[in-house]
Design an enzyme around this catalytic site. Structure first.
Site, PDB file in Angstrom:
ATOM      1  N   GLU A   1      43.972  32.370   9.530  1.00 52.51           N
ATOM      2  CA  GLU A   1      43.403  33.709   9.299  1.00 52.51           C
ATOM      3  C   GLU A   1      42.059  33.625   8.570  1.00 52.51           C
ATOM      4  O   GLU A   1      41.142  34.406   8.852  1.00 52.51           O
ATOM      5  CB  GLU A   1      44.376  34.589   8.509  1.00 52.51           C
TER       6      GLU A   1
ATOM      7  N   GLN B   1      40.041  40.569  13.919  1.00 54.83           N
ATOM      8  CA  GLN B   1      40.729  40.683  15.215  1.00 54.83           C
ATOM      9  C   GLN B   1      40.903  42.131  15.677  1.00 54.83           C
ATOM     10  O   GLN B   1      41.167  42.379  16.845  1.00 54.83           O
ATOM     11  CB  GLN B   1      42.107  40.008  15.154  1.00 54.83           C
TER      12      GLN B   1
ATOM     13  N   LEU C   1      46.831  35.656  18.481  1.00 55.99           N
ATOM     14  CA  LEU C   1      46.977  36.929  19.197  1.00 55.99           C
ATOM     15  C   LEU C   1      45.696  37.286  19.955  1.00 55.99           C
ATOM     16  O   LEU C   1      45.731  38.105  20.867  1.00 55.99           O
ATOM     17  CB  LEU C   1      47.348  38.042  18.210  1.00 55.99           C
TER      18      LEU C   1
HETATM   19  O1  K1U Z   1      45.884  35.412  13.733  1.00 60.08           O
HETATM   20  C1  K1U Z   1      46.557  35.423  14.751  1.00 60.08           C
HETATM   21  O2  K1U Z   1      46.058  35.317  15.857  1.00 60.08           O
HETATM   22  C2  K1U Z   1      48.042  35.550  14.621  1.00 60.08           C
HETATM   23  C3  K1U Z   1      48.752  34.227  14.831  1.00 60.08           C
HETATM   24  C4  K1U Z   1      48.824  33.488  13.520  1.00 60.08           C
HETATM   25  C5  K1U Z   1      49.368  32.107  13.487  1.00 60.08           C
HETATM   26  C6  K1U Z   1      50.405  31.666  14.287  1.00 60.08           C
HETATM   27  C7  K1U Z   1      50.890  30.375  14.176  1.00 60.08           C
HETATM   28  C8  K1U Z   1      50.358  29.522  13.248  1.00 60.08           C
HETATM   29  C9  K1U Z   1      49.318  29.941  12.488  1.00 60.08           C
HETATM   30  C10 K1U Z   1      48.829  31.234  12.588  1.00 60.08           C
HETATM   31  C11 K1U Z   1      50.143  34.527  15.368  1.00 60.08           C
HETATM   32  O3  K1U Z   1      50.958  35.043  14.698  1.00 60.08           O
HETATM   33  S1  K1U Z   1      50.420  34.137  17.011  1.00 60.08           S
HETATM   34  C12 K1U Z   1      52.178  34.250  17.176  1.00 60.08           C
HETATM   35  C13 K1U Z   1      52.762  32.939  16.869  1.00 60.08           C
HETATM   36  O4  K1U Z   1      52.198  31.944  17.269  1.00 60.08           O
HETATM   37  C14 K1U Z   1      53.984  32.747  16.068  1.00 60.08           C
HETATM   38  C15 K1U Z   1      54.872  33.792  15.927  1.00 60.08           C
HETATM   39  C16 K1U Z   1      56.019  33.585  15.170  1.00 60.08           C
HETATM   40  C17 K1U Z   1      56.284  32.362  14.570  1.00 60.08           C
HETATM   41  C18 K1U Z   1      55.388  31.340  14.723  1.00 60.08           C
HETATM   42  C19 K1U Z   1      54.243  31.527  15.489  1.00 60.08           C
HETATM   43 ZN    ZN Z   2      44.329  34.027  15.612  1.00 52.24          ZN
END
Ligand code: K1U
Ligand code: ZN
Length: 151
Positions: free
Chosen positions: A134, A51, A92
């Protein structure tokens, strides 16, 4: 430390497949420090090197409320995945979209940490969802590639 730029969909570089890290050195540790700083600034719970346009198998995660439980996964591998659960996820690299994704409920992985030491981790709940999200980034797979339901 530095804030890194996050690639946004439909940037084709998000489709690259990451290579294994061959040496865990100061350069890799600085990248990891910068990935954490970027992830915390963006209020994410995880970030894959893909990313930030670095195509190496490196992931940073912190799903804790207090943002004080850093997890570094270098060259992570799934050892086992089982169960099935629907998780609500964001990305993100795809701002302003949250979707439901069907994934394994439990994962067991092995990886190397910040200091190059191999470790094993069993994860459920949000951490399991985040690890799978991820790991997808490292093979160029995005949320939109899953059969999903928009919230
Ligand atoms: O990899 C990324 O794009 C980051 C992504 C990861 C992710 C979020 C939710 C579930 C699985 C993986 C994020 O962090 S986006 C932000 C978000 O959705 C979030 C932030 C805080 C708590 C829960 C979700
Ligand atoms: Zn992601």
């Amino acid at each position: 430390m530095s804030i890194l730029s996050i690639l946004h969909y439909p940037d084709k570089r998000l489709r690259n497949v990451a290579s294994s890290v061959t040496s865990i050195n100061k350069k890799i540790q600085t990248l990891i420090d910068n990935m954490f700083e970027t992830m915390y600034l963006q209020e994410g719970i995880g970030l894959a090197a893909t990313q930030v346009d670095i195509h190496k198998r490196i992931i940073v995660i912190d799903t804790s409320k207090q943002k004080n439980e850093k997890i570094v996964l270098i060259n992570p591998k799934f050892l086992n995945k089982y169960g099935s659960e629907i998780f609500e996820e964001g990305c993100l690299s795809i701002p302003n979209m949250r979707v439901y994704v069907s994934r394994s409920s439990t994962v067991k992985i092995e990886a190397f940490n910040y200091y190059g030491k191999k470790f094993f981790l069993k994860a459920t709940g949000l951490l399991s969802s985040c690890i799978q999200h991820e790991m997808d980034h490292l093979i160029g797979k995005l949320l939109i590639d899953h059969s999903i339901r928009k919230l």
